[in-house]
Design a protein around this motif. Structure first.
Motif, PDB file in Angstrom:
ATOM      1  N   PRO A 152       0.806  -1.229   0.000  1.00  0.00           N
ATOM      2  CA  PRO A 152       0.000   0.000   0.000  1.00  0.00           C
ATOM      3  C   PRO A 152       0.836   1.273   0.000  1.00  0.00           C
ATOM      4  O   PRO A 152       0.508   2.240  -0.688  1.00  0.00           O
ATOM      5  CB  PRO A 152      -0.822  -0.115   1.293  1.00  0.00           C
ATOM      6  CG  PRO A 152      -0.889  -1.565   1.565  1.00  0.00           C
ATOM      7  CD  PRO A 152       0.415  -2.141   1.085  1.00  0.00           C
ATOM      8  N   PHE A 153       1.913   1.295   0.789  1.00  0.00           N
ATOM      9  CA  PHE A 153       2.729   2.509   0.861  1.00  0.00           C
ATOM     10  C   PHE A 153       3.444   2.766  -0.462  1.00  0.00           C
ATOM     11  O   PHE A 153       3.396   3.874  -1.003  1.00  0.00           O
ATOM     12  CB  PHE A 153       3.751   2.393   1.995  1.00  0.00           C
ATOM     13  CG  PHE A 153       4.611   3.611   2.140  1.00  0.00           C
ATOM     14  CD1 PHE A 153       4.123   4.748   2.760  1.00  0.00           C
ATOM     15  CD2 PHE A 153       5.899   3.642   1.632  1.00  0.00           C
ATOM     16  CE1 PHE A 153       4.901   5.894   2.883  1.00  0.00           C
ATOM     17  CE2 PHE A 153       6.695   4.770   1.746  1.00  0.00           C
ATOM     18  CZ  PHE A 153       6.188   5.895   2.371  1.00  0.00           C
ATOM     19  N   MET A 154       4.112   1.744  -0.995  1.00  0.00           N
ATOM     20  CA  MET A 154       4.903   1.925  -2.208  1.00  0.00           C
ATOM     21  C   MET A 154       4.022   2.255  -3.407  1.00  0.00           C
ATOM     22  O   MET A 154       4.289   3.230  -4.131  1.00  0.00           O
ATOM     23  CB  MET A 154       5.720   0.660  -2.500  1.00  0.00           C
ATOM     24  CG  MET A 154       6.608   0.780  -3.732  1.00  0.00           C
ATOM     25  SD  MET A 154       7.691  -0.651  -3.942  1.00  0.00           S
ATOM     26  CE  MET A 154       6.475  -1.938  -4.271  1.00  0.00           C
ATOM     27  N   PHE A 155       2.978   1.480  -3.634  1.00  0.00           N
ATOM     28  CA  PHE A 155       2.115   1.740  -4.783  1.00  0.00           C
ATOM     29  C   PHE A 155       1.303   3.020  -4.596  1.00  0.00           C
ATOM     30  O   PHE A 155       0.938   3.683  -5.565  1.00  0.00           O
ATOM     31  CB  PHE A 155       1.197   0.545  -5.042  1.00  0.00           C
ATOM     32  CG  PHE A 155       1.898  -0.627  -5.651  1.00  0.00           C
ATOM     33  CD1 PHE A 155       2.307  -0.599  -6.975  1.00  0.00           C
ATOM     34  CD2 PHE A 155       2.180  -1.752  -4.896  1.00  0.00           C
ATOM     35  CE1 PHE A 155       2.977  -1.682  -7.544  1.00  0.00           C
ATOM     36  CE2 PHE A 155       2.848  -2.836  -5.449  1.00  0.00           C
ATOM     37  CZ  PHE A 155       3.252  -2.801  -6.775  1.00  0.00           C
ATOM     38  N   GLY A 156       1.048   3.378  -3.326  1.00  0.00           N
ATOM     39  CA  GLY A 156       0.351   4.637  -3.069  1.00  0.00           C
ATOM     40  C   GLY A 156       1.156   5.842  -3.486  1.00  0.00           C
ATOM     41  O   GLY A 156       0.599   6.896  -3.835  1.00  0.00           O
ATOM     42  N   LEU A 157       2.493   5.708  -3.496  1.00  0.00           N
ATOM     43  CA  LEU A 157       3.361   6.798  -3.937  1.00  0.00           C
ATOM     44  C   LEU A 157       3.422   6.916  -5.453  1.00  0.00           C
ATOM     45  O   LEU A 157       3.669   7.998  -5.991  1.00  0.00           O
ATOM     46  CB  LEU A 157       4.787   6.583  -3.415  1.00  0.00           C
ATOM     47  CG  LEU A 157       5.039   6.729  -1.906  1.00  0.00           C
ATOM     48  CD1 LEU A 157       6.468   6.314  -1.592  1.00  0.00           C
ATOM     49  CD2 LEU A 157       4.789   8.158  -1.435  1.00  0.00           C
ATOM     50  N   PHE A 158       3.185   5.805  -6.169  1.00  0.00           N
ATOM     51  CA  PHE A 158       3.423   5.777  -7.614  1.00  0.00           C
ATOM     52  C   PHE A 158       2.159   5.592  -8.458  1.00  0.00           C
ATOM     53  O   PHE A 158       2.121   6.058  -9.595  1.00  0.00           O
ATOM     54  CB  PHE A 158       4.407   4.651  -7.959  1.00  0.00           C
ATOM     55  CG  PHE A 158       5.818   4.926  -7.537  1.00  0.00           C
ATOM     56  CD1 PHE A 158       6.704   5.573  -8.377  1.00  0.00           C
ATOM     57  CD2 PHE A 158       6.268   4.545  -6.279  1.00  0.00           C
ATOM     58  CE1 PHE A 158       8.010   5.837  -7.984  1.00  0.00           C
ATOM     59  CE2 PHE A 158       7.566   4.799  -5.878  1.00  0.00           C
ATOM     60  CZ  PHE A 158       8.434   5.449  -6.724  1.00  0.00           C
ATOM     61  N   LYS A 159       1.148   4.908  -7.927  1.00  0.00           N
ATOM     62  CA  LYS A 159      -0.019   4.553  -8.732  1.00  0.00           C
ATOM     63  C   LYS A 159      -1.276   5.244  -8.198  1.00  0.00           C
ATOM     64  O   LYS A 159      -1.708   4.971  -7.080  1.00  0.00           O
ATOM     65  CB  LYS A 159      -0.230   3.036  -8.720  1.00  0.00           C
ATOM     66  CG  LYS A 159       0.937   2.250  -9.317  1.00  0.00           C
ATOM     67  CD  LYS A 159       1.071   2.495 -10.815  1.00  0.00           C
ATOM     68  CE  LYS A 159       2.185   1.641 -11.420  1.00  0.00           C
ATOM     69  NZ  LYS A 159       2.353   1.921 -12.870  1.00  0.00           N
ATOM     70  N   LYS A 160      -1.872   6.097  -9.018  1.00  0.00           N
ATOM     71  CA  LYS A 160      -3.077   6.798  -8.596  1.00  0.00           C
ATOM     72  C   LYS A 160      -4.254   5.856  -8.385  1.00  0.00           C
ATOM     73  O   LYS A 160      -5.168   6.148  -7.605  1.00  0.00           O
ATOM     74  CB  LYS A 160      -3.455   7.854  -9.633  1.00  0.00           C
ATOM     75  CG  LYS A 160      -2.484   9.035  -9.715  1.00  0.00           C
ATOM     76  CD  LYS A 160      -2.992  10.086 -10.680  1.00  0.00           C
ATOM     77  CE  LYS A 160      -2.083  11.306 -10.703  1.00  0.00           C
ATOM     78  NZ  LYS A 160      -2.580  12.390 -11.593  1.00  0.00           N
ATOM     79  N   LYS A 161      -4.264   4.725  -9.075  1.00  0.00           N
ATOM     80  CA  LYS A 161      -5.398   3.804  -9.005  1.00  0.00           C
ATOM     81  C   LYS A 161      -5.340   2.850  -7.814  1.00  0.00           C
ATOM     82  O   LYS A 161      -6.240   2.029  -7.647  1.00  0.00           O
ATOM     83  CB  LYS A 161      -5.479   2.998 -10.303  1.00  0.00           C
ATOM     84  CG  LYS A 161      -5.821   3.850 -11.531  1.00  0.00           C
ATOM     85  CD  LYS A 161      -5.935   2.985 -12.785  1.00  0.00           C
ATOM     86  CE  LYS A 161      -6.291   3.841 -13.996  1.00  0.00           C
ATOM     87  NZ  LYS A 161      -6.413   3.023 -15.238  1.00  0.00           N
ATOM     88  N   THR A 162      -4.321   2.944  -7.000  1.00  0.00           N
ATOM     89  CA  THR A 162      -4.236   2.091  -5.810  1.00  0.00           C
ATOM     90  C   THR A 162      -5.455   2.337  -4.920  1.00  0.00           C
ATOM     91  O   THR A 162      -5.748   3.480  -4.551  1.00  0.00           O
ATOM     92  CB  THR A 162      -2.954   2.382  -5.019  1.00  0.00           C
ATOM     93  OG1 THR A 162      -1.825   2.236  -5.896  1.00  0.00           O
ATOM     94  CG2 THR A 162      -2.796   1.426  -3.853  1.00  0.00           C
ATOM     95  N   SER A 163      -6.166   1.282  -4.576  1.00  0.00           N
ATOM     96  CA  SER A 163      -7.463   1.433  -3.902  1.00  0.00           C
ATOM     97  C   SER A 163      -7.400   1.156  -2.410  1.00  0.00           C
ATOM     98  O   SER A 163      -6.462   0.514  -1.915  1.00  0.00           O
ATOM     99  CB  SER A 163      -8.491   0.481  -4.541  1.00  0.00           C
ATOM    100  OG  SER A 163      -8.147  -0.868  -4.265  1.00  0.00           O
ATOM    101  N   LYS A 164      -8.448   1.635  -1.711  1.00  0.00           N
ATOM    102  CA  LYS A 164      -8.547   1.371  -0.280  1.00  0.00           C
ATOM    103  C   LYS A 164      -8.733  -0.120  -0.010  1.00  0.00           C
ATOM    104  O   LYS A 164      -8.200  -0.654   0.962  1.00  0.00           O
ATOM    105  CB  LYS A 164      -9.731   2.163   0.313  1.00  0.00           C
ATOM    106  CG  LYS A 164      -9.459   3.644   0.446  1.00  0.00           C
ATOM    107  CD  LYS A 164     -10.568   4.364   1.189  1.00  0.00           C
ATOM    108  CE  LYS A 164     -11.796   4.558   0.314  1.00  0.00           C
ATOM    109  NZ  LYS A 164     -12.805   5.416   0.967  1.00  0.00           N
ATOM    110  N   ALA A 165      -9.475  -0.789  -0.879  1.00  0.00           N
ATOM    111  CA  ALA A 165      -9.696  -2.230  -0.709  1.00  0.00           C
ATOM    112  C   ALA A 165      -8.374  -2.996  -0.760  1.00  0.00           C
ATOM    113  O   ALA A 165      -8.171  -3.964  -0.009  1.00  0.00           O
ATOM    114  CB  ALA A 165     -10.642  -2.742  -1.791  1.00  0.00           C
ATOM    115  N   ALA A 166      -7.468  -2.551  -1.637  1.00  0.00           N
ATOM    116  CA  ALA A 166      -6.160  -3.196  -1.727  1.00  0.00           C
ATOM    117  C   ALA A 166      -5.363  -2.983  -0.445  1.00  0.00           C
ATOM    118  O   ALA A 166      -4.640  -3.884   0.008  1.00  0.00           O
ATOM    119  CB  ALA A 166      -5.390  -2.653  -2.926  1.00  0.00           C
TER     120      ALA A 166
END
Length: 523
Positions: free
Chosen positions: A425-439
């Motif tokens: 969540p932390f890493m993809f949250g920095l790079f991917k706008k589509k990272t979801s709360k469910a993930a």
């Protein structure tokens, strides 16, 4: 001068310096932002040393170096190299700039606060704060465990004397963190880092000289009949060695006490310089520790060719790993250097402890207590954080007082749960706008779930689950692959895989929240 006298003198100077730094920085700590992040104005050298000294503690030098040096020989050095490249250099290069910019832009002081503002979810903040507080405790206990082993060796404290050392270390770390917060921690880390660099270098030289030099020591490892491959480049068990590298290296990418170093760094230029400093520091400290550990078999047996004649106690049919490095130091080092090594391990451990207690108390106060207390002033918030530092240390001391708790097991469960929950969540949250709360929720559940399931089935030796263990063994599945270390590494890998996949099939985050978070990266 005896070993104990030399050690006492060195310790007295060291402790006075630590408290002095705490008093000095207390004058500059005026707000929660100062207390938690040093005013986001910490330079490259202090941040890099703080990152490295938080990374490496008695857990590495006493616990991991002993256990993996015994099991893998000189190939254990790969763990230190992995720590330098995967655990230090790459996080600085990949996460450093974005973490600094986004956390500053969002006004996030902690990782849970980052989750709340990046994904627009107070529930994510609450859950992640609870995970941080609970699973930092066993890591803190493992650090105390390592400290007590070394002090027990030097001062002949007996079976129960180690508890007094644990309490003394808790008080010392609490004093300077409570006084100066992050600024005291960072400045102390710099001093402690220098001690670690000098101490590790001296220990490695003495370890090799004690067995006739590098070539002779490696030759003696190759002559050990009961365990082949200790003198080879990849060792006798490459698969489990790889699991150790993953847990101890990739784990730093999702640990709140590590990632929050990037929140406080002064500028982007400081990140570039800090990358080089942090990598070189890890190569010397981690590489030196594991390399030194690769020769423990030569110091922990009466016959270097027959490791069944062990000088350390046997627990459940296995040598007591946590006692191995102290035994090596006792055999290889002169009295004055033993005093230096005691301060080395104390430095490494106190720097880690200070970051752990500061991370835990600030997270609990900022993310769990403050939102539920009306009109909590900045001054009250700092008071609560200081009280919680003491509470956190008391709980950790109680856990560490159980000498049967293995250093590597405690650390593995802590890192597995924390990084297994937060890394994706932390890493993809920095790079991917589509990272979801469910993930994010899925990663939290798998990270904690894998850890708890493993602790229940394999970690506590509960008789009710012996049938499960026998069934697994009946499948001809090697039970050593189900170690806490591999369970933690598996949780991290799952987090990295599941977050982008689940994000593709679940509700996208609110575009306004996401656009605001990423706007700082476009400047």
């Amino acid at each position: 001068m005896s070993t104990q006298t030399a050690t006492f003198c060195i310790l007295a100077v060291y402790i006075a310096a630590m408290i002095g730094i705490g008093l000095y920085t207390s004058r500059r700590t005026k707000s929660t932002n100062d207390f938690m992040l040093g005013g986001r104005n910490v330079g490259s050298w202090l941040t890099a040393f703080s990152y490295g000294t938080t990374y490496f503690s008695a857990v590495v030098f006493i616990g991991y170096a002993g256990q993996f040096g015994w099991n893998y020989g000189i190939s254990a050095t790969w763990v230190g190299i992995g720590n330098a490249i995967l655990g230090s250099m790459l996080p600085w290069l990949i996460l450093g700039r974005r973490t600094r910019l986004m956390s500053n832009h969002l006004g996030a002081k902690t990782m849970p606060e980052y989750f709340e503002r990046r994904f627009g979810s107070k529930a994510l903040k609450t859950a992640s704060a609870a995970i941080v507080f609970v699973f930092l405790i066993p890591y803190t206990a493992s650090v105390y465990n390592g400290l007590s082993r070394l002090f027990g060796m030097v001062f002949n404290l007996g079976d129960n004397g180690y508890i007094y050392i644990i309490i003394a270390m808790a008080v010392l770390s609490a004093v300077y963190v409570i006084l100066g917060g992050y600024a005291a921690t960072a400045l102390n880390d710099f001093v402690q880092g220098i001690i670690m660099l000098v101490g590790i270098s001296a220990v490695v030289i003495c370890t090799l000289n004690g067995k006739g030099g590098f070539s002779s020591a490696v030759q003696q490892l190759g002559e050990i009949e009961s365990q082949s491959g200790l003198d080879t480049i990849f060792g006798p068990d490459p698969i489990n060695l790889f699991g150790v590298v993953i847990l101890t290296s990739v784990g730093t990418w999702g640990l709140p006490q590590m990632v929050q170093k990037f929140y406080a760094i002064k500028s982007e230029k400081a990140i570039a310089k800090g990358t080089v400093i942090s990598t070189l520091f890890a190569l010397v400290v981690a590489g030196g520790s594991y390399f030194m550990g690769g020769f423990v078999r030569l110091y922990c047996t009466t016959d270097s060719t027959d490791t069944s004649k062990s000088l350390v106690s046997i627990v459940n049919g296995k040598p007591e790993y946590d006692a191995m490095v102290p035994k090596l130091l006792e055999s290889a080092l002169p009295d004055l250097l033993i005093g230096l090594v005691v301060v080395l391990v104390l430095s490494a451990s106190l720097s880690t402890l200070s970051s752990l207690v500061l991370t835990s108390s600030s997270t609990l106060t900022n993310d769990l207590i403050k939102p539920r207390v009306k009109n909590m002033t900045d001054k009250k918030q700092m008071t609560v954080m200081r009280v919680l530092i003491a509470v956190f240390l008391v709980i950790s001391v109680v856990i560490a007082s159980n000498k049967n708790a293995s250093i590597s097991t405690l650390m593995s469960y802590s890192w597995g749960a924390l990084s297994g929950s937060f890394l994706g969540p932390f890493m993809f949250g920095l790079f991917k706008k589509k990272t979801s709360k469910a993930a994010c929720w899925a990663s939290f559940c798998t990270g904690v779930g894998i850890t708890i399931i493993h602790m229940t089935l394999f970690g506590f030796g509960i008789e009710a689950f012996d049938g499960i263990k026998q069934t697994v063994a009946g499948w001809n599945f090697p039970l050593n692959l189900l170690s806490p270390i591999n369970a933690g590494a598996f949780a991290m890998i799952i987090s990295i895989i599941e977050v982008p996949i689940i994000s593709c099939f679940t509700k996208k985050p609110d575009s306004e929240v996401v656009d605001n978070a990423f706007s700082c990266l476009d400047k």
